[in-house]
Design an enzyme around this catalytic site. Structure first.
Site, PDB file in Angstrom:
ATOM      1  N   GLY A  19       0.835  -1.205   0.000  1.00  0.00           N
ATOM      2  CA  GLY A  19       0.000   0.000   0.000  1.00  0.00           C
ATOM      3  C   GLY A  19       0.864   1.247   0.000  1.00  0.00           C
ATOM      4  O   GLY A  19       1.760   1.374   0.832  1.00  0.00           O
ATOM      5  N   ARG A  29      13.253  10.499  -2.797  1.00  0.00           N
ATOM      6  CA  ARG A  29      14.125  11.657  -3.041  1.00  0.00           C
ATOM      7  C   ARG A  29      15.334  11.616  -2.110  1.00  0.00           C
ATOM      8  O   ARG A  29      16.479  11.835  -2.539  1.00  0.00           O
ATOM      9  CB  ARG A  29      13.316  12.941  -2.810  1.00  0.00           C
ATOM     10  CG  ARG A  29      14.136  14.213  -2.819  1.00  0.00           C
ATOM     11  CD  ARG A  29      13.240  15.421  -2.553  1.00  0.00           C
ATOM     12  NE  ARG A  29      14.036  16.635  -2.482  1.00  0.00           N
ATOM     13  CZ  ARG A  29      14.585  17.093  -1.371  1.00  0.00           C
ATOM     14  NH1 ARG A  29      14.426  16.436  -0.226  1.00  0.00           N
ATOM     15  NH2 ARG A  29      15.296  18.204  -1.389  1.00  0.00           N
ATOM     16  N   ARG A  84       1.282  -5.228  -5.041  1.00  0.00           N
ATOM     17  CA  ARG A  84       1.545  -6.423  -4.236  1.00  0.00           C
ATOM     18  C   ARG A  84       1.886  -7.512  -5.252  1.00  0.00           C
ATOM     19  O   ARG A  84       1.252  -7.596  -6.294  1.00  0.00           O
ATOM     20  CB  ARG A  84       0.310  -6.787  -3.416  1.00  0.00           C
ATOM     21  CG  ARG A  84      -0.164  -5.625  -2.521  1.00  0.00           C
ATOM     22  CD  ARG A  84      -1.309  -6.018  -1.630  1.00  0.00           C
ATOM     23  NE  ARG A  84      -2.036  -4.837  -1.163  1.00  0.00           N
ATOM     24  CZ  ARG A  84      -1.658  -4.041  -0.163  1.00  0.00           C
ATOM     25  NH1 ARG A  84      -0.537  -4.294   0.489  1.00  0.00           N
ATOM     26  NH2 ARG A  84      -2.379  -2.994   0.193  1.00  0.00           N
ATOM     27  N   ASP A 115       4.974  -4.628   6.196  1.00  0.00           N
ATOM     28  CA  ASP A 115       5.431  -5.960   6.620  1.00  0.00           C
ATOM     29  C   ASP A 115       5.450  -6.976   5.471  1.00  0.00           C
ATOM     30  O   ASP A 115       6.379  -7.794   5.382  1.00  0.00           O
ATOM     31  CB  ASP A 115       4.637  -6.479   7.821  1.00  0.00           C
ATOM     32  CG  ASP A 115       3.140  -6.523   7.571  1.00  0.00           C
ATOM     33  OD1 ASP A 115       2.686  -6.025   6.531  1.00  0.00           O
ATOM     34  OD2 ASP A 115       2.427  -7.071   8.430  1.00  0.00           O
ATOM     35  N   THR A 138       4.110   2.809   5.481  1.00  0.00           N
ATOM     36  CA  THR A 138       2.741   2.290   5.491  1.00  0.00           C
ATOM     37  C   THR A 138       1.892   3.188   6.372  1.00  0.00           C
ATOM     38  O   THR A 138       2.355   3.625   7.433  1.00  0.00           O
ATOM     39  CB  THR A 138       2.660   0.833   6.004  1.00  0.00           C
ATOM     40  OG1 THR A 138       1.285   0.530   6.293  1.00  0.00           O
ATOM     41  CG2 THR A 138       3.470   0.583   7.261  1.00  0.00           C
ATOM     42  N   ASP A 140      -0.437   2.219   8.088  1.00  0.00           N
ATOM     43  CA  ASP A 140      -0.968   1.437   9.215  1.00  0.00           C
ATOM     44  C   ASP A 140      -0.168   1.595  10.515  1.00  0.00           C
ATOM     45  O   ASP A 140      -0.673   1.299  11.584  1.00  0.00           O
ATOM     46  CB  ASP A 140      -1.015  -0.063   8.850  1.00  0.00           C
ATOM     47  CG  ASP A 140      -1.871  -0.329   7.631  1.00  0.00           C
ATOM     48  OD1 ASP A 140      -2.727   0.524   7.320  1.00  0.00           O
ATOM     49  OD2 ASP A 140      -1.684  -1.375   6.982  1.00  0.00           O
ATOM     50  N   ASP A 142       2.053  -0.251  11.736  1.00  0.00           N
ATOM     51  CA  ASP A 142       1.995  -1.518  12.471  1.00  0.00           C
ATOM     52  C   ASP A 142       3.327  -2.257  12.536  1.00  0.00           C
ATOM     53  O   ASP A 142       3.377  -3.421  12.931  1.00  0.00           O
ATOM     54  CB  ASP A 142       0.919  -2.436  11.862  1.00  0.00           C
ATOM     55  CG  ASP A 142       1.133  -2.691  10.373  1.00  0.00           C
ATOM     56  OD1 ASP A 142       2.042  -2.073   9.789  1.00  0.00           O
ATOM     57  OD2 ASP A 142       0.394  -3.512   9.800  1.00  0.00           O
ATOM     58  N   ARG A 184      -5.766  -2.070   8.265  1.00  0.00           N
ATOM     59  CA  ARG A 184      -5.665  -3.522   8.070  1.00  0.00           C
ATOM     60  C   ARG A 184      -6.102  -4.278   9.324  1.00  0.00           C
ATOM     61  O   ARG A 184      -7.293  -4.394   9.562  1.00  0.00           O
ATOM     62  CB  ARG A 184      -4.260  -3.939   7.632  1.00  0.00           C
ATOM     63  CG  ARG A 184      -4.266  -5.324   6.967  1.00  0.00           C
ATOM     64  CD  ARG A 184      -2.912  -5.674   6.438  1.00  0.00           C
ATOM     65  NE  ARG A 184      -2.588  -4.923   5.249  1.00  0.00           N
ATOM     66  CZ  ARG A 184      -2.831  -5.339   4.014  1.00  0.00           C
ATOM     67  NH1 ARG A 184      -3.397  -6.489   3.809  1.00  0.00           N
ATOM     68  NH2 ARG A 184      -2.511  -4.607   2.986  1.00  0.00           N
TER      69      ARG A 184
HETATM   70  O1  F6P Z   1      -1.545  -1.435   4.280  1.00  0.00           O
HETATM   71  C1  F6P Z   1      -2.124  -0.254   3.867  1.00  0.00           C
HETATM   72  C2  F6P Z   1      -3.581  -0.450   3.561  1.00  0.00           C
HETATM   73  O2  F6P Z   1      -4.097   0.770   3.100  1.00  0.00           O
HETATM   74  C3  F6P Z   1      -4.415  -1.005   4.720  1.00  0.00           C
HETATM   75  O3  F6P Z   1      -4.761  -0.014   5.641  1.00  0.00           O
HETATM   76  C4  F6P Z   1      -5.572  -1.596   3.976  1.00  0.00           C
HETATM   77  O4  F6P Z   1      -6.156  -2.650   4.714  1.00  0.00           O
HETATM   78  C5  F6P Z   1      -4.939  -2.112   2.717  1.00  0.00           C
HETATM   79  O5  F6P Z   1      -3.740  -1.402   2.527  1.00  0.00           O
HETATM   80  C6  F6P Z   1      -5.796  -1.952   1.493  1.00  0.00           C
HETATM   81  O6  F6P Z   1      -5.149  -2.564   0.444  1.00  0.00           O
HETATM   82  P1  F6P Z   1      -5.592  -2.426  -1.084  1.00  0.00           P
HETATM   83  O7  F6P Z   1      -5.237  -1.041  -1.523  1.00  0.00           O
HETATM   84  O8  F6P Z   1      -4.827  -3.462  -1.786  1.00  0.00           O
HETATM   85  O9  F6P Z   1      -7.075  -2.598  -1.095  1.00  0.00           O
END
Ligand code: F6P
Length: 347
Positions: A19, A29, A84, A115, A138, A140, A142, A184
């Site tokens: 993400g 940069r 991904r 992660d 990220t 998140d 996390d 997430r």
């Molecule tokens: O990891 C970042 C994130 O935005 C999460 O908060 C969310 O669950 C996920 O990616 C969404 O992924 P995608 O853009 O593949 O739907």
């Protein structure tokens, strides 16, 4: 920055993965500027790990010049694109990635991501002997071992701005809203946004688990009814995505069925990933980019750059992904034991 100008590293590969997060461009940069300072070339690979394993994306790889990263610090998204990549979970994909890095004479690989992206780096260790470093990017927040990840602060701000606007219309109609936030499987965004927006309820992984669904529904219904009786005003519930089966829409439906409570669900979704990074993310990304290049020059590998107590540090990739970073207990306690109760009382 020290004055070490020579290094055995000649060429770094750089990619963004998973993400996207506001501040990834600032990190790109910074890596390019720092590498240039030490006379190291940076090759940008596009579309995450696909840039290392798919022919059409490998063909896009190019040197990242100073010109290429000029004027990008304020841009959301990532100029290197992201993705991904399923192939990185397979031996075939890992071997392809290693072959590409060898073909292009890469000495070190820098990945900006979360992660999942770092699991890719760890798996690649068995196939490629170059140096590897992760920069935590990220929304998140996390990743364990770093106080903050790039993009989190901006995502929280975006959530706050959106909910402040929802509050205006909610106040005007004295409505109840259920706002679903990203993250997430972690509640960093939900708790921080919830507290900063004075949400009447914060529902997240840290204070709710799915087998308490029916008792929680009952509790919510009672608390909402009490609050509405005590004061005529809006009521905002923030809820973490992937928490309530069926999400905000289903929770609204169940509150209506069970207690005749009308709620308006609102899913903020990917809006939280976009936008210009705020100062905190630009600065964090810049510090991390420089630290990553310096660590590579110092011979480090298989580590993630981490901010700890405002200083740049490093932890192993293993450590970074072993546990999810937990939401501050103080924040959870304050919300649960003080702020939530205040929301129910008479004004
Ligand atoms: O990891 C970042 C994130 O935005 C999460 O908060 C969310 O669950 C996920 O990616 C969404 O992924 P995608 O853009 O593949 O739907």
């Amino acid at each position: 920055m020290n004055n070490k100008k020579t290094t055995s590293i000649k060429r770094i590969a750089l990619l963004t993965s998973g993400g996207d997060a506001p501040g990834m461009n600032a990190a790109i940069r910074s890596v390019v500027l720092a590498a240039h300072h030490y006379h190291i070339e940076v090759i940008g690979f596009y579309h995450g790990y696909n840039g290392l394993v798919c022919e059409e994306h490998i063909a896009m790889a190019e040197p990242l010049t100073l010109l290429k990263v000029n004027g990008i610090i304020h841009l959301g998204g990532t100029i290197l694109k992201s993705a991904r990549c399923q192939l990185m979970h397979e031996a075939k994909g890992l071997q392809l990635a290693a072959d590409t890095l060898n073909d292009k004479n890469i000495d070190a690989l820098v990945v900006i991501g979360g992660d999942g992206s770092f699991s890719g780096l760890l798996a690649l260790q068995a196939y490629w002997s170059g140096q590897m470093i992760g920069i935590p990017g990220t929304i998140d927040n996390d990743l364990d071992g770093t106080d903050y990840t790039i993009g989190f602060a901006t995502a929280v701000n975006t959530g706050i701005e959106a909910i402040d606007k929802i509050r205006d219309t909610a106040d005007a109609f004295e409505r109840i809203f259920i706002v679903e936030l990203m993250g997430r499987h972690c509640g960093h965004i939900t708790f921080n946004v919830g507290i900063a927006c004075a949400a009447e309820q914060v529902l997240s992984f840290e204070n709710f688990n799915a087998n308490e669904q029916s008792s929680k529904l009952q509790q919510l219904a009672t608390e909402i009814t009490t609050a509405k009786k005590n004061r005529h005003s809006s009521y905002i519930i923030v809820i973490a995505e992937n928490l309530w089966p069926g999400g905000a829409v289903e929770l609204a439906r169940q509150l209506h069925l069970q207690a005749d409570i009308e709620c308006t669900p609102c899913i903020l979704g990917h809006i939280q990933r976009g936008g210009s990074p705020i100062a905190k993310d630009r600065i964090l990304a810049t510090k991390m980019g420089v630290a990553a290049v310096q660590a590579l020059i110092d011979g480090e590998s298989n580590i993630m750059v981490a901010e700890q107590n405002n200083a740049m540090n490093f932890i192993t990739l293993d450590e970074a992904i072993k546990h999810k970073k937990v939401v501050s207990k103080q924040l959870i306690d304050a919300q649960q034991n003080i702020l939530a109760l205040t929301a129910q009382t008479q004004c």
